[in-house]
Structures are given as structure tokens and as C-alpha cells.
Design an enzyme around this catalytic site. Sequence first.
Site, short mmCIF file in Angstrom:
data_model
loop_
_atom_site.label_atom_id
_atom_site.label_comp_id
_atom_site.label_asym_id
_atom_site.label_seq_id
_atom_site.Cartn_x
_atom_site.Cartn_y
_atom_site.Cartn_z
N ASN A 88 -11.11 -2.70 -4.96
CA ASN A 88 -10.43 -1.69 -5.51
C ASN A 88 -11.36 -1.25 -7.01
O ASN A 88 -10.85 -0.46 -7.87
CB ASN A 88 -9.11 -2.13 -6.06
CG ASN A 88 -8.17 -1.89 -4.73
OD1 ASN A 88 -7.22 -2.73 -4.54
ND2 ASN A 88 -8.28 -1.01 -4.11
N ASP A 125 0.82 -1.28 -0.17
CA ASP A 125 -0.01 -0.04 -0.03
C ASP A 125 0.93 1.18 0.06
O ASP A 125 1.81 1.28 0.51
CB ASP A 125 -0.96 -0.01 1.23
CG ASP A 125 -2.21 0.88 1.26
OD1 ASP A 125 -2.52 1.46 0.06
OD2 ASP A 125 -2.50 1.39 2.30
C1 IPE Z 1 -5.41 -2.74 0.00
O1 IPE Z 1 -5.26 -1.27 -0.26
C2 IPE Z 1 -5.48 -3.32 -1.23
C3 IPE Z 1 -4.17 -3.65 -1.95
C4 IPE Z 1 -3.18 -3.12 -1.82
C5 IPE Z 1 -4.20 -4.28 -3.34
P1 IPE Z 1 -6.08 -0.34 -0.19
O2 IPE Z 1 -5.51 1.08 -0.52
O3 IPE Z 1 -7.02 -0.65 -1.39
O4 IPE Z 1 -6.98 -0.24 1.20
P2 IPE Z 1 -7.99 0.64 1.66
O5 IPE Z 1 -9.07 1.07 0.89
O6 IPE Z 1 -7.26 1.81 2.11
O7 IPE Z 1 -8.40 -0.24 3.14
C1 IPE Z 2 -1.59 0.13 -3.19
O1 IPE Z 2 -1.39 1.60 -3.45
C2 IPE Z 2 -1.96 -0.27 -4.59
C3 IPE Z 2 -3.27 -0.81 -4.88
C4 IPE Z 2 -4.22 -0.64 -4.14
C5 IPE Z 2 -3.66 -1.30 -6.23
P1 IPE Z 2 -2.56 2.71 -3.35
O2 IPE Z 2 -3.19 2.89 -4.69
O3 IPE Z 2 -3.74 2.35 -2.37
O4 IPE Z 2 -1.82 3.86 -2.73
P2 IPE Z 2 -2.38 4.94 -1.53
O5 IPE Z 2 -2.92 4.11 -0.49
O6 IPE Z 2 -3.63 5.58 -2.23
O7 IPE Z 2 -1.46 5.75 -1.30
MG MG Z 3 -4.09 2.41 -0.60
#
Ligand code: IPE
Ligand code: IPE
Ligand code: MG
Length: 253
Positions: A73, A25
Site C-alpha cells: 500500500n 477492502d
Molecule cells: C488489501 O487491499 C490490503 C488491505 C485491505 C489493507 P488492497 O486494496 O490494497 O488490495 P489489492 O491491491 O486490490 O489487491
Molecule cells: C481498503 O480499501 C483500505 C486499504 C487498503 C487501506 P481500499 O482503499 O483498497 O478501497 P478500494 O479497493 O480502492 O475500493
Molecule cells: Mg482495495
Amino acid sequence: MSPVSSTQSVPEAGAIPAHIAIIMDGNGRWANKRHLPRAAGHAKGVDRVEEIVQACIKRGVTHLTLFAFSSENWRRPADEVSLLMRLFMAVLERQIERMHSNNIRLRIIGDITQFEPRLRDLIEKAESRTAGNTRFTLTVAANYGGRWDILNAVNRLINAHPELAQQAEPVSEAALQPYLAMHDAPEPDLFIRTGGEQRISNFLLWQLAYTELYFTEVFWPDFDTKQLDLAIASYQQRERRFGRTSAQVNDKC
Ligand code: IPE
Ligand code: IPE
Ligand code: MG
């Protein structure tokens, strides 16, 4: 070798985790901080994967499970979702032969029926190409949700054994296990979430029951081998009791 549930056997203290599960993340915030588009964070995040895979192999980890795309997502803007799908396809196309020559088995868990046919096809080819590899198992969770996994397992179990729905005896954990997505892997020993959030976000709900949790502020694109070693060092300080007392765990007889 049949998988051993980590909730049934106590690993040696100080051991290297056999199975690490990571929520990668913070890609978006990494990019925002640099005034770059979120896409740049995702691209940089992809680059980190190979380094962490190699570092895990060198350290004796046998299983790595990465959360790449959650069932939630899809709620993101359509252009970000399609960028993530394109990146996933590009990685499968570019990396699979290298993984194969490194004796790495690639598995994808999640509801892949929701993906476009070209991506499904790449997933199937990558999995079958590397199916016989034994050095290391890399599992990528894509359109994965822990609740989906448990419900899917229950439905598949009942479909395979309709008589179970009628019988008086309750369904056992052992009966459900073969239908879970991670049925042929040990349960994760160490869970890492980068990016500062302290939540599971519907990752491996069943399998994380006794996993040691490690949260770091570091964004995934900055999570390097040194960061991995910090997580493993933290894991090695933990005392895993699996419901027992500390005295029981320390007195090995
Ligand atoms: C969790 O990250 C899923 C992945 C890293 C693929 P998110 O960024 O989607 O999680 P939330 O929404 O902050 O809980
Ligand atoms: C994790 O990084 C990747 C996926 C969930 C695909 P994020 O895209 O959630 O990055 P933040 O949390 O917005 O920084
Ligand atoms: Mg995220």
C-alpha cells in the site's frame, strides 16, 4: 494455553470460528459511489471496526485479525498514505483506553520499523497497555505482508540458532512457528474479504493454509453485524476436512 494449529485439530461442525481474519477492502469504491473523496471511505471504514469487534465478542469469537495496510500500500499516492497513517494514529490515541477497559488485547503485526517514530511509539504504548488483557485479541496488520512474515521468521530463527544452518536435518514447521507474527494465536478459521475482489493480496499466507474463505461484494464501510452473521453462517455450512475424507470427519471415533 498453547495455541492449537487448526491444521492439526478438527473444530466441531457448526462451531463459532475462534479466529476471524478480514481484508477490509472497498473503502475507496464506497466513497466513489457517493461522489465523496476516498478519505471519507477510510473514515467510515474505521467506524465499522468497533461494531465488528463488539459483534465478534458477543458471538464468542476470541481473535480478530484485520488487514489495515499492506506492505504494497506504500505504492498509493503519498497523500492517501499519510491520511491512512494519521487515521491509524488517531484510532490508537482515541480507542486504546476503551479497548483496555473492555479487556481487549491489541497487537500490531507487520514491519513497524518503516513507520514514523510517533506512530511506533503509539503502537508500543497500546500493545504494552493491553498486553495482559484476556477476553479478546484484536490484531491489526499494518505494513504487513505474508511473504515478509515468512522471510522474517526464517531470518530470526537462523539468527537465534545459527547452528541450524549447518545441521543436516531440515527445519521443522514447529521450529519456525514461534518466529511468525501470529505465533501466539490459533490459525484463522474464517477469512473474509469485503469489496468483491477474490484474492489474498499477500495477507496471512502461512496461516491461511486451511482457513475457510468467504468473499462478499459488500464494501467494508457497509459491512455490519448482519453481514458478519452471513459470513459466519456460510462458515457453519462448510465441512473442514484438513486432508481427510468426508467419512473420516463425520465418523468422529
Ligand atoms: C488489501 O487491499 C490490503 C488491505 C485491505 C489493507 P488492497 O486494496 O490494497 O488490495 P489489492 O491491491 O486490490 O489487491
Ligand atoms: C481498503 O480499501 C483500505 C486499504 C487498503 C487501506 P481500499 O482503499 O483498497 O478501497 P478500494 O479497493 O480502492 O475500493
Ligand atoms: Mg482495495
